[in-house]
Scaffold this motif. Structure first.
Motif, PDB file in Angstrom:
ATOM      1  N   ARG A  10      11.190   4.455   1.048  1.00 19.13           N
ATOM      2  CA  ARG A  10       9.777   4.090   1.017  1.00 19.13           C
ATOM      3  C   ARG A  10       9.662   2.660   1.521  1.00 19.13           C
ATOM      4  NH1 ARG A  10       6.000   6.793  -1.722  1.00 19.13           N
ATOM      5  NH2 ARG A  10       5.039   4.882  -2.470  1.00 19.13           N
TER       6      ARG A  10
ATOM      7  N   GLY B 228       4.654   1.920   4.636  1.00 20.53           N
ATOM      8  CA  GLY B 228       4.307   3.246   4.150  1.00 20.53           C
ATOM      9  C   GLY B 228       3.535   3.185   2.836  1.00 20.53           C
TER      10      GLY B 228
ATOM     11  N   GLU C 282      -0.333   4.329   2.202  1.00 21.48           N
ATOM     12  CA  GLU C 282      -0.615   5.253   1.103  1.00 21.48           C
ATOM     13  C   GLU C 282      -1.705   4.694   0.182  1.00 21.48           C
ATOM     14  OE1 GLU C 282       1.990   6.688  -2.606  1.00 21.48           O
ATOM     15  OE2 GLU C 282       2.903   7.119  -0.645  1.00 21.48           O
TER      16      GLU C 282
ATOM     17  N   LEU D  15       5.072   7.462  11.039  1.00 33.44           N
ATOM     18  CA  LEU D  15       4.239   7.060   9.905  1.00 33.44           C
ATOM     19  C   LEU D  15       2.778   6.908  10.327  1.00 33.44           C
ATOM     20  CD1 LEU D  15       4.219   6.054   6.934  1.00 33.44           C
ATOM     21  CD2 LEU D  15       4.602   3.759   7.838  1.00 33.44           C
TER      22      LEU D  15
END
Length: 168
Positions: A14, A18, A22, A82
């Motif tokens: 992670r 990212g 999110e 991503l």
């Protein structure tokens, strides 16, 4: 499933980028922004069908967050899975928006004064959640807990903390 990815998610780490995307997926009022743009968005009655508003909007936001030009954003969509995932472009879509498509979307927002309205709407919602969005360039972005200013405009002491979105 595309042949290039074979549907396998081999990345397990992670990343900060990212996690940032999110968090933005959760806190940005996408449906309200889409409703703001929809009356002015082309219907695509001739030629290639337009990309979904949500896709173009998310690309526009990534462009702003990461300081990418139109050509750089197009290239990043090809190179960074991503970004494609955030924009909803990995779901079997065979084409990606090119730089002129990205440019036309930005011009649509600017021409109708939507960019300013969107920024105000996002800030209003983020402030309600104790966050703040400021203009600037992003090298690495993250949500951090930061104390508010200890003095207000009149010079009086202020107390309390808020979560502030900062850009580095």
């Amino acid at each position: 499933m595309t042949q290039l990815g074979l549907g396998l998610d081999l990345s397990t780490k992670r990343t900060r980028k990212g996690e940032f995307l999110e968090e933005m997926r959760r806190v940005v009022p996408w449906s309200k922004l889409i409703a703001l743009i929809e009356p002015r968005y082309p219907k695509g009655k001739t030629g290639r069908p337009p990309f979904p508003i949500a896709t173009m909007l998310q690309i526009h936001f990534m462009q702003q967050w990461f300081g990418l030009s139109d050509p750089a954003m197009e290239e990043a969509l090809y190179e960074v899975p991503l970004y494609r995932d955030f924009a909803g472009l990995d779901g079997g879509m065979t084409r990606l928006p090119d730089e002129s498509t990205i440019l036309r979307f930005r011009h649509l927002l600017e021409g109708h004064g939507l960019a300013v309205q969107m920024f105000a709407l996002v800030n209003e919602i983020l402030i309600d959640k104790g966050l703040m969005l400021k203009a600037g360039s992003v090298v690495d972005a993250t949500l951090i807990s930061a104390p508010t200013s200890t003095k207000n405009v009149s010079g009086a002491q202020c107390a309390g903390k808020s979560r502030r979105f900062t850009r580095f």
